[in-house]
Scaffold this motif. Structure first.
Motif, PDB file in Angstrom:
ATOM      1  N   TYR A 109     -15.283  -2.395 -10.380  1.00 17.33           N
ATOM      2  CA  TYR A 109     -14.038  -2.573 -11.129  1.00 17.33           C
ATOM      3  C   TYR A 109     -14.121  -3.801 -12.037  1.00 17.33           C
ATOM      4  O   TYR A 109     -13.634  -3.772 -13.166  1.00 17.33           O
ATOM      5  N   PHE A 145      -5.089  -2.026   0.375  1.00 16.87           N
ATOM      6  CA  PHE A 145      -5.859  -1.744   1.585  1.00 16.87           C
ATOM      7  C   PHE A 145      -6.879  -2.851   1.863  1.00 16.87           C
ATOM      8  O   PHE A 145      -7.105  -3.217   3.021  1.00 16.87           O
ATOM      9  N   ALA A 146      -7.501  -3.378   0.816  1.00 20.12           N
ATOM     10  CA  ALA A 146      -8.451  -4.480   1.003  1.00 20.12           C
ATOM     11  C   ALA A 146      -7.735  -5.705   1.563  1.00 20.12           C
ATOM     12  O   ALA A 146      -8.267  -6.400   2.446  1.00 20.12           O
ATOM     13  N   VAL A 179      -6.066   0.646  -3.443  1.00 21.34           N
ATOM     14  CA  VAL A 179      -7.332   0.122  -2.907  1.00 21.34           C
ATOM     15  C   VAL A 179      -7.215  -1.388  -2.687  1.00 21.34           C
ATOM     16  O   VAL A 179      -7.645  -1.908  -1.651  1.00 21.34           O
ATOM     17  N   TYR A 196     -16.721  -1.410  -4.635  1.00 18.54           N
ATOM     18  CA  TYR A 196     -15.593  -0.992  -5.477  1.00 18.54           C
ATOM     19  C   TYR A 196     -15.171  -2.121  -6.421  1.00 18.54           C
ATOM     20  O   TYR A 196     -15.028  -1.903  -7.627  1.00 18.54           O
ATOM     21  N   TYR A 246      -7.008  -5.101   5.162  1.00 20.93           N
ATOM     22  CA  TYR A 246      -8.260  -5.251   5.906  1.00 20.93           C
ATOM     23  C   TYR A 246      -8.555  -6.733   6.167  1.00 20.93           C
ATOM     24  O   TYR A 246      -8.899  -7.127   7.291  1.00 20.93           O
ATOM     25  N   ALA A 257       0.835  -1.204   0.000  1.00 24.42           N
ATOM     26  CA  ALA A 257       0.000   0.000   0.000  1.00 24.42           C
ATOM     27  C   ALA A 257       0.869   1.255   0.000  1.00 24.42           C
ATOM     28  O   ALA A 257       0.573   2.222  -0.716  1.00 24.42           O
ATOM     29  N   LEU A 283      -3.629   3.853  -8.113  1.00 26.56           N
ATOM     30  CA  LEU A 283      -4.689   4.070  -7.121  1.00 26.56           C
ATOM     31  C   LEU A 283      -5.494   2.789  -6.930  1.00 26.56           C
ATOM     32  O   LEU A 283      -5.907   2.470  -5.812  1.00 26.56           O
ATOM     33  N   HIS A 284      -5.709   2.055  -8.013  1.00 24.38           N
ATOM     34  CA  HIS A 284      -6.394   0.762  -7.897  1.00 24.38           C
ATOM     35  C   HIS A 284      -5.543  -0.208  -7.077  1.00 24.38           C
ATOM     36  O   HIS A 284      -6.070  -0.947  -6.240  1.00 24.38           O
ATOM     37  N   PHE A 320     -15.679  -2.043  -0.028  1.00 22.63           N
ATOM     38  CA  PHE A 320     -14.761  -2.811  -0.880  1.00 22.63           C
ATOM     39  C   PHE A 320     -15.544  -3.672  -1.876  1.00 22.63           C
ATOM     40  O   PHE A 320     -15.146  -3.802  -3.036  1.00 22.63           O
TER      41      PHE A 320
END
Length: 184
Positions: A134, A96-97, A93, A130, A100, A75, A89-90, A127
């Motif tokens: 995507y 971060f997922a 994300v 998103y 998580y 990240a 940026l993808h 998520f």
């Protein structure tokens, strides 16, 4: 985080195959392919490892912490790379997922899930939305690229440089991420 063993192994195979293809894309002569391929390979292999059914291979207690460190570093790298290339940026994300999901895994090593909640937690839902978006976006982008490549007859590029295969990998990783989040 894991469901039944058979779908888990299918997810492992899909993510590992995607990771291998992304490693091959790192050898591309196209700079744009190389730039994104490393992060995508890490995500593919990381998702494959996290999707191994725990009934077959129980993850060690420290696995959740190791995932937190690896995907936290991914990240940070994606945040740094996003300054110059928006596609990262993808990756941010996605990292971060994974952080998580790793945090959920570290918080409850024997049981992967939210347990006791009446619904989907807000961050999991965000998520899911998103990655569903995507996946749809990647699928839509896949169709015109395949049709355009066939119409022009530009098949001289190496299979590691073909944009439709990169889109297919991104689509399969988004679907894999959805599957993992749904079982969280």
């Amino acid at each position: 985080m894991h469901g039944p063993a058979a779908p888990g192994w299918l997810l492992v195979a899909l993510c590992a195959a995607t990771g291998v293809y992304c490693l091959l894309r790192m050898r591309s002569t196209v700079e744009e392919q190389r730039r994104a391929a490393g992060g995508e390979a890490l995500m593919g292999f990381g998702m494959a490892v996290m999707a191994v059914p725990p009934a077959v291979v129980a993850p060690p207690r420290w696995a959740g912490t190791a995932y937190l460190v690896v995907f936290g570093a991914a990240a940070a790298w994606a945040l740094f790379a996003a300054r110059t290339h928006a596609h990262h940026l993808h990756h941010l994300v996605g990292a971060f997922a994974m952080v998580y999901m790793a945090a959920a895994m570290a918080a409850s090593p024997g049981h992967h899930g939210h347990g006791g909640h009446g619904g989907v937690p807000l961050l999991t839902g965000a998520f899911l939305v998103y990655f569903a978006g995507y996946a749809l976006w990647s699928g839509v982008r896949l169709v015109p690229v395949s049709a355009a490549t066939g119409a022009r007859g530009t098949r001289s590029a190496g299979w590691g440089d073909r944009p439709e295969l990169a889109h297919a990998c991104r689509l399969s990783m988004a679907i894999g991420m959805l599957a993992m989040l749904l079982t969280l």
